[in-house]
Design a protein around this motif. Structure first.
Motif, PDB file in Angstrom:
ATOM      1  N   LEU A   6       0.827  -1.215   0.000  1.00 29.07           N
ATOM      2  CA  LEU A   6       0.000   0.000   0.000  1.00 29.07           C
ATOM      3  C   LEU A   6       0.857   1.260   0.000  1.00 29.07           C
ATOM      4  N   THR A   7       1.894   1.296   0.824  1.00 26.33           N
ATOM      5  CA  THR A   7       2.753   2.484   0.829  1.00 26.33           C
ATOM      6  C   THR A   7       3.562   2.578  -0.461  1.00 26.33           C
ATOM      7  N   GLY A   8       3.719   1.443  -1.151  1.00 21.70           N
ATOM      8  CA  GLY A   8       4.420   1.449  -2.427  1.00 21.70           C
ATOM      9  C   GLY A   8       3.542   1.826  -3.599  1.00 21.70           C
ATOM     10  N   GLY A   9       2.260   2.115  -3.333  1.00 25.54           N
ATOM     11  CA  GLY A   9       1.368   2.581  -4.390  1.00 25.54           C
ATOM     12  C   GLY A   9       0.484   1.536  -5.022  1.00 25.54           C
ATOM     13  N   ALA A  39      -6.997  -4.441  -6.169  1.00 23.36           N
ATOM     14  CA  ALA A  39      -6.234  -5.603  -6.638  1.00 23.36           C
ATOM     15  C   ALA A  39      -5.465  -6.241  -5.489  1.00 23.36           C
ATOM     16  N   LEU A  40      -4.927  -5.416  -4.585  1.00 20.49           N
ATOM     17  CA  LEU A  40      -4.155  -5.939  -3.459  1.00 20.49           C
ATOM     18  C   LEU A  40      -5.039  -6.746  -2.514  1.00 20.49           C
ATOM     19  N   TRP A  69       4.374  -6.689  -6.385  1.00 19.62           N
ATOM     20  CA  TRP A  69       4.046  -5.375  -5.868  1.00 19.62           C
ATOM     21  C   TRP A  69       5.331  -4.632  -5.499  1.00 19.62           C
ATOM     22  N   GLU A  70       5.406  -3.367  -5.893  1.00 22.75           N
ATOM     23  CA  GLU A  70       6.537  -2.553  -5.459  1.00 22.75           C
ATOM     24  C   GLU A  70       6.381  -2.275  -3.971  1.00 22.75           C
ATOM     25  N   ALA A  71       7.380  -2.632  -3.201  1.00 22.29           N
ATOM     26  CA  ALA A  71       7.286  -2.491  -1.743  1.00 22.29           C
ATOM     27  C   ALA A  71       7.748  -1.111  -1.303  1.00 22.29           C
ATOM     28  N   GLY A  72       6.866  -0.418  -0.603  1.00 15.53           N
ATOM     29  CA  GLY A  72       7.247   0.820   0.043  1.00 15.53           C
ATOM     30  C   GLY A  72       7.699   0.525   1.462  1.00 15.53           C
ATOM     31  N   PRO A  73       7.938   1.560   2.252  1.00  7.60           N
ATOM     32  CA  PRO A  73       8.344   1.330   3.641  1.00  7.60           C
ATOM     33  C   PRO A  73       7.197   0.763   4.471  1.00  7.60           C
ATOM     34  N   VAL A  74       7.519  -0.210   5.306  1.00  7.46           N
ATOM     35  CA  VAL A  74       6.504  -0.742   6.217  1.00  7.46           C
ATOM     36  C   VAL A  74       6.290   0.289   7.322  1.00  7.46           C
ATOM     37  N   PRO A  75       5.064   0.765   7.524  1.00  5.50           N
ATOM     38  CA  PRO A  75       4.831   1.760   8.572  1.00  5.50           C
ATOM     39  C   PRO A  75       5.259   1.237   9.946  1.00  5.50           C
ATOM     40  N   GLN A  76       5.749   2.137  10.772  1.00  3.98           N
ATOM     41  CA  GLN A  76       6.160   1.743  12.112  1.00  3.98           C
ATOM     42  C   GLN A  76       4.998   1.165  12.903  1.00  3.98           C
ATOM     43  N   PHE A  77       3.783   1.698  12.682  1.00  7.53           N
ATOM     44  CA  PHE A  77       2.638   1.164  13.431  1.00  7.53           C
ATOM     45  C   PHE A  77       2.376  -0.297  13.082  1.00  7.53           C
ATOM     46  N   ALA A  78       2.646  -0.679  11.828  1.00  8.97           N
ATOM     47  CA  ALA A  78       2.431  -2.068  11.433  1.00  8.97           C
ATOM     48  C   ALA A  78       3.440  -2.989  12.115  1.00  8.97           C
TER      49      ALA A  78
END
Length: 308
Positions: free
Chosen positions: A51-54, A59-60, A125-134
């Motif tokens: 999700l953070t990767g757009g 689809a996700l 999926w292009e991976a964005g940063p994993v949020p700290q909350f996750a």
């Protein structure tokens, strides 16, 4: 199934999905060497990174749910492992589809077809940063069984909030056709329904009651702190999806709350199921000593040892 079939006076949940949901619940407890966390925890973190990767949320939602369903039967024999083991992309997809087909018979046929296509034609999926909350949710244990005025009942090992949220999200997608709900909204809302527990230790219903008038303000402040980690437009999507959490007046709210309560009860049920397991089930139904070239010898050894 049309929403009218589950209106007042009709069924409020699809019983035919029961066995599928029971089996899917176990991805919270499947772990493998060299991989951190359970399958459910890893899918939760993958979903947020995508999700953070757009990634397209619609689809996700289907892709992660399809992977979860295949894993309910295949465990960690996933695309990554199958590729390392030497299978081609097409061969790996065929294995995943077979695993999915073994469990998916009770799903809405249209939804099942869309999920199956995710495994037949996988996408990266292009991976964005994993949020700290996750990450914090993956480290935050759930409370166990609590009731105001009574001691807590702890069941070890506890699930964590990442595992709970992922399974509720997958359940929500599976249940959405029954309620006539948008699966994407249900999926995103479920992924994000415990944002506050990234920082808030889980004291269960008892803790909520004891916080009293402070509860809503604490949850709102901590949820907003988590949301602030996300950039627009993802932040807006998550915030708007979470509006269904308040009640069951919408189709999406009903799909989410059904998924949530089913998961909470099945999490406890698996402890009870394990505690009541018998050797008749293990040796009979589950064929622990299964057919093979040495089964006769195995049977004689067990007989001589008076086992079970």
């Amino acid at each position: 199934m049309a929403e009218s079939l589950n209106s007042a006076g009709g069924a409020q949940a699809p019983l035919p999905l029961r066995e599928l949901l029971v089996e899917l619940n176990d991805i919270k407890r499947v772990r493998s060497a060299g991989r951190d966390g359970s399958i459910a925890e890893r899918l939760f973190l993958q979903a947020w990174a995508a999700l953070t990767g757009g990634a397209d949320p619609a689809a996700l939602a289907l892709d992660i749910t399809a992977k979860a369903l295949a894993a309910s039967r295949l465990g960690d024999l996933d695309a990554a492992f199958l590729g390392v083991a030497g299978l081609s992309r097409a061969q790996a997809s065929a294995v995943l589809v077979r695993g999915f087909d073994e469990v998916a018979g009770s799903l809405d046929p249209v939804l099942a077809g869309r999920l199956r296509a995710c495994l037949a034609e996988p996408r990266e999926w292009e991976a964005g940063p994993v949020p700290q909350f996750a990450l914090l949710q993956a480290d935050q244990p759930r409370a166990g069984v609590t009731c105001p005025g009574k001691p807590r009942i702890l069941l070890e090992p506890p699930e964590n909030h990442a595992e709970h949220c992922l399974v509720v999200a997958a359940y929500g997608v599976a249940l959405s056709p029954f309620y006539g709900a948008d699966p994407t909204t249900v999926f995103v809302a479920a992924l994000a329904h415990h944002l506050h527990n990234a920082l808030m230790p889980d004291a269960g219903f008892t803790g909520e009651i004891l916080l009293g008038d402070h509860l809503d303000a604490v949850i709102a402040a901590l949820s907003e702190r988590a949301l602030s980690e996300l950039d627009a437009p993802l932040r807006g999507l998550v915030a708007s999806s979470r509006r269904i959490l308040a009640d069951d007046r919408t189709a999406e709210g009903r799909a989410f709350h059904a998924a949530d309560v089913i998961d909470r009860v099945l999490q406890i049920a698996q402890h009870l199921r394990a505690a009541s397991l018998t050797m008749d089930t293990v040796l009979g139904e589950m064929a622990l000593v299964h057919e093979g070239p040495v089964k006769g010898f195995h049977d004689r050894v067990l007989a001589d040892m008076r086992l079970p």
